[in-house]
Design a protein around this motif. Structure first.
Motif, short mmCIF file in Angstrom:
data_model
loop_
_atom_site.label_atom_id
_atom_site.label_comp_id
_atom_site.label_asym_id
_atom_site.label_seq_id
_atom_site.Cartn_x
_atom_site.Cartn_y
_atom_site.Cartn_z
N MET A 24 0.98 -1.00 0.02
CA MET A 24 0.11 0.04 -0.02
C MET A 24 0.83 1.18 -0.04
O MET A 24 0.44 2.50 -0.37
CB MET A 24 -0.88 -0.05 1.23
N THR A 40 2.88 1.94 -2.10
CA THR A 40 3.31 2.30 -3.34
C THR A 40 2.03 3.10 -4.08
O THR A 40 2.15 3.44 -5.16
CB THR A 40 3.71 1.03 -4.20
N ALA A 41 1.00 3.26 -3.28
CA ALA A 41 -0.18 3.88 -3.78
C ALA A 41 0.02 5.17 -4.44
O ALA A 41 -0.52 5.64 -5.41
CB ALA A 41 -1.33 3.98 -2.90
N SER A 42 0.99 6.04 -3.71
CA SER A 42 1.26 7.40 -4.12
C SER A 42 1.80 7.22 -5.66
O SER A 42 1.63 8.38 -6.32
CB SER A 42 1.91 8.23 -3.21
#
Lengths: 331, 259
Positions: free
Chosen positions: B101, B103-105
């Motif tokens: 999560m 890596t979401a950006s």
């Protein structure tokens, strides 16, 4: 192949089998082969009666029960993720209460079935908007605030419903209202379905497309923000989609309890909490569950039983079993 | 300069008490800053403002040269990693899914993590020595392991600075040291670090800069060796505290004088 994919495939196969069986079952029985031939328009040597029963009566309600099962399950799944609470169901924000008030009002005004559906839809969306408005008015965007707003609106709706029942004509209108709140697929026509299919399927597809944003939101709002998620936007989009789906289901078939609560739970046990896998699985298992329930309600006795009685009766032991399986995780 | 905070004031809505009072502070590249202060002094509040989870009453926060109010959630998430206090999430995501999560950006609104994100996340788990936990549910691992998983999640997006909110709270004595070691290593790799803690000894172990937050919400910042004195610590905590040089360890240690 990976386990989640296998499971979804397995449930699709079961759904197809259940679909064929449901076509054959009922007071007038049709052979599986005949029912398939009727659906694919190969109707030589098949009695007129069979064609009418399968196409006119059974097909619309079978499709409706599958559509609504999928709708309520997906909507329950995303509500639970957004509110980070596995005990939440799609009527959390007062949608069902509002829809019931709308339907009851239409019944009191002696309106036709189309208007009952329309009023139910408007009532459901209206109640949800009211719920969303309270946190805005109080300038507090916390989840708890939304939940409390949902409780307030739900209570208001049940009070209004009580009043409508009180003033309803006890011989005909009251019975219609009560019957409506117990849910039924018997009056759904093919043309109703044509309207409902896009209203339900498009939001489901949209929710699947933003499933990763929903996953991150389910970890917690502040954490989701620090991970780069626009929390307000995602939450609003998810709640709007889920409410649209729920309101549409409720106005097609009345209120049907338990499905939106149980199916997401079952899904999480099978494939874990990631909504990328959970939404499709919940859609398929929810469709299967309601199809089975509806088939049983229309075959078990000569007079048809409301759907909610059976979803409740099946829901309780099922939920007990789920709680038993998860007893160590609940503190 | 990663962070530049000028004249920051914060008070909770519908309250008159200032939690943060005229705070000036900066964090430069590769630096460790340890914030100490009493319970309720406003350490976490300061971090929340630095993440824009709370909106200050007045003052300015510059993040990597831009005003934080002009940035999107994604921009902030790309520059700042955050390790919140340990908590158990509602749903049992696997450790790998949880770390991913982070890596979401870097992903689009409709995008889902692919093989590349999976690999980066697995490498982060390896870097923290918890790759064997990757398939376990995040809800079923120990507190120390969970803290490491959260650190892994913070580093996968390769931020310039990582904020830790009491990373050693709720951890046993040994796990606390392990987490501190991890933080020190991250600093050596070039991440800037801001950490809040209740243990002055942690500030001494980490070195670098320290900040003491008073109960009135003002902040004194400087080199740890200059800032942490017997007098300043005793004043902040309202207790008799000793800083003793331990010959066998060749370092200063912070201890209570007595009960």
């Amino acid at each position: 192949m990976k386990r989640p994919l296998m499971l979804i495939l397995l449930f699709i196969i079961l759904l197809v089998l259940a679909f064929i069986m449901a076509m054959c079952m009922g007071k007038y029985s049709v052979t599986p082969l005949d029912s398939l031939r009727i659906i694919f328009s190969k109707t030589e040597n098949i009695p007129e009666m069979s064609i009418n029963v399968v196409l006119g009566l059974r097909l619309p309600r079978i499709l409706a029960s599958m559509l609504i099962g999928a709708a309520l399950s997906v909507s329950g799944t995303v509500y639970q993720s957004v509110f980070r609470n596995p005990l939440v169901s799609p009527d959390y924000l007062g949608v069902t209460g509002g829809a019931t008030v709308g339907a009851a009002a239409a019944i009191l005004l002696s309106m036709g079935t189309i208007y009952i559906s329309l009023f139910a839809f408007i009532g459901g969306i209206g109640a949800m908007m009211l719920t969303m408005l309270i946190p805005v008015l109080l300038r507090n965007n916390a989840n708890v605030m939304l939940v409390m707003a949902g409780i307030i609106v739900g209570a208001a709706m049940s009070s209004i419903l009580g009043f409508l029942k009180y003033i309803a004509d006890s011989d005909s209108q009251l019975a219609s209202i009560v019957y409506w709140t117990m849910g039924s697929f018997s009056y759904i026509s093919m043309s109703d379905l044509l309207v409902a299919v896009p209203i339900i399927l498009i939001p489901i597809l949209f929710l699947m497309s933003i499933s990763y944003q929903i996953d991150i939101l389910s970890i917690g709002e502040d954490e989701a923000k620090t991970l780069g998620v626009n929390v307000t936007l995602v939450r609003t989009l998810v709640l709007l989609s889920a409410t649209l789906i729920t309101a549409c289901s409720v106005c097609l078939a009345g209120t049907i309890g338990w499905v939106g609560l149980i199916i997401p739970h079952l899904g999480r046990l099978l494939v874990g909490p990631s909504t990328k896998r959970l939404i499709p699985l919940a859609a398929v298992t929810g469709a299967l569950f309601l199809l089975i329930v509806d088939t049983v309600t229309r075959t078990i006795s000569t007079t048809e039983m409301p759907v909610s009685i059976l979803t409740g009766a099946l829901g309780v032991p099922f939920y007990c079993w789920l709680l038993y399986k998860q007893r160590k995780e609940l503190i | 300069m990663i962070y530049e905070i000028q004249q920051l004031n914060y008070r909770y809505p519908s309250s008159d008490r200032m939690i943060l009072c005229d705070i000036d502070m900066s964090v430069s590249g590769g630096e460790i800053l340890t914030i100490l202060g009493k319970n309720g002094a406003g350490k976490s509040t300061l971090l929340m403002c630095m993440l824009r989870l709370l909106k200050p009453a007045s003052g300015k926060i510059m993040l990597d040269g831009s005003n934080i109010n002009d940035l999107s959630e994604r921009d902030i998430a790309k520059t700042v990693g955050y390790v919140p206090q340990i908590h158990i999430p509602s749903f049992p995501f696997s450790v790998l899914e949880f770390v991913m999560m982070g890596t979401a950006s870097g992903l689009g609104f409709f995008e889902k993590p692919s093989k590349r994100e999976r690999e980066i996340s697995y490498q982060a788990l390896e870097a923290l020595g918890i790759d064997s936990l990757s398939d376990k549910p995040y809800t079923n691992i120990s507190g120390g392991e969970r803290q490491k998983a959260t650190i892994a999640r913070a580093i996968v997006s390769k931020p310039q600075v990582i904020l830790f909110d009491e990373p050693t709270a709720h951890l046993d004595y040994g796990s606390q040291l392990l987490v501190l070691k991890t933080i020190k290593e991250l600093s050596e790799k070039g991440f800037s670090i801001v950490i809040t803690t209740h243990n002055p000894d942690h500030a001494l172990l980490l070195g670098g800069q320290s900040a003491l937050m008073s109960s009135e919400g003002s902040l004194v910042v400087g080199k740890t060796d200059d800032i942490l004195t017997q007098e300043s610590l005793s004043r902040i905590y309202d207790t008799d505290i000793r800083l003793e040089y331990i010959d066998t360890l060749c370092r200063k240690a912070c201890i209570y004088s007595n009960l």
